[in-house]
Design an enzyme around this catalytic site. Structure first.
Site, PDB file in Angstrom:
ATOM      1  N   LYS A 190       0.599  -0.984  -0.363  1.00 58.75           N
ATOM      2  CA  LYS A 190       0.235  -0.197  -0.140  1.00 58.75           C
ATOM      3  C   LYS A 190       0.554   1.154   0.195  1.00 58.75           C
ATOM      4  CE  LYS A 190      -3.899  -2.210   2.210  1.00 58.75           C
ATOM      5  NZ  LYS A 190      -4.570  -2.437   3.789  1.00 58.75           N
ATOM      6  N   TYR A 239     -12.987  -1.404  -2.757  1.00 58.15           N
ATOM      7  CA  TYR A 239     -13.442  -1.748  -1.689  1.00 58.15           C
ATOM      8  C   TYR A 239     -15.007  -1.563  -1.239  1.00 58.15           C
ATOM      9  CZ  TYR A 239      -8.472  -1.919  -0.113  1.00 58.15           C
ATOM     10  OH  TYR A 239      -6.604  -2.529   0.028  1.00 58.15           O
ATOM     11  N   ASN A 259      -1.828  -0.498   6.929  1.00 58.65           N
ATOM     12  CA  ASN A 259      -1.458  -0.770   7.309  1.00 58.65           C
ATOM     13  C   ASN A 259      -0.699  -2.613   6.148  1.00 58.65           C
ATOM     14  OD1 ASN A 259      -3.380  -1.877   5.759  1.00 58.65           O
ATOM     15  ND2 ASN A 259      -4.913  -3.022   7.509  1.00 58.65           N
ATOM     16  N   HIS A 281      -1.891  -4.870   1.421  1.00 59.25           N
ATOM     17  CA  HIS A 281      -3.434  -6.264   1.379  1.00 59.25           C
ATOM     18  C   HIS A 281      -3.017  -7.704   0.473  1.00 59.25           C
ATOM     19  CE1 HIS A 281      -7.391  -7.253  -0.103  1.00 59.25           C
ATOM     20  NE2 HIS A 281      -6.611  -8.050  -1.264  1.00 59.25           N
ATOM     21  N   GLU A 290      -9.234  -9.258  -7.882  1.00 58.00           N
ATOM     22  CA  GLU A 290      -8.689  -8.498  -7.107  1.00 58.00           C
ATOM     23  C   GLU A 290      -7.131  -8.804  -9.039  1.00 58.00           C
ATOM     24  OE1 GLU A 290      -9.719  -8.958  -3.475  1.00 58.00           O
ATOM     25  OE2 GLU A 290      -8.065  -9.029  -3.998  1.00 58.00           O
TER      26      GLU A 290
END
Ligand code: UDP
Ligand code: MG
Length: 139
Positions: A11, A51, A114, A117, A128
């Site tokens: 990310k 998302y 965080n 993914h 995805e």
């Protein structure tokens, strides 16, 4: 499951902090083979679609802003039992609860930022991966 595939993103916080190399080292030394990989950036529409399942959650707007603010590394990874084993390798969503030695324990700052993914099912891994890569970009 043999030759199972999962999808990951390093990310924007991981890219900003210079952690691409360290995280990829952790992934490959844990037995995952990189099938496809690119540095790219999500548009707002991309992040909202990716998302969508969280669209009614209070953190959704912040999540879209975070995920679009800079480049990410998108990759498809292969390993026996890849989906489940990669979720174990990244650790809990909240890094404060992520086990010692997991990627989120080592590299994430908060439950929102965080670091990585990981797909949560074979079905989502396929969706995805196809969102980011054509067949010609998979090896
Ligand atoms: N997230 C957040 N606040 C929360 C829960 C999740 O900002 O309370 C963000 C976080 O970046 C997380 C993403 O939304 O990785 C997707 O949430 P999910 O519950 O699917 O966690 P994951 O599958 O990434 O562990
Ligand atoms: Mg999830």
């Amino acid at each position: 499951m043999a030759n199972n595939k999962t999808f990951t993103m390093l990310k924007p916080d991981s890219v900003e902090k210079g952690n691409i190399g360290a995280i990829l080292e952790k992934i490959t030394s844990s037995g995952f083979r990189i099938v496809a990989m690119k540095l790219t950036q999500l548009t707002t529409a991309d992040a909202e679609a990716f998302y969508e399942i969280h669209k009614d959650r209070p953190f959704f707007a912040d999540l879209v802003t975070y995920m679009t603010r800079g480049p990410i590394v998108a990759a498809i990874l292969e390993k026996d039992n890849a989906v489940e084993d990669f979720r174990t390798l990244i650790g809990a969503t909240n890094p404060a609860e992520a086990a010692e030695g997991t990627i989120r324990n080592m590299f994430a700052d908060s439950i929102s930022e965080n670091a990585v993914h990981g797909s949560d099912s074979d079905e989502n891994a396929a969706i995805e991966g196809a969102f980011h890569f054509s067949g010609r970009e998979m090896f």
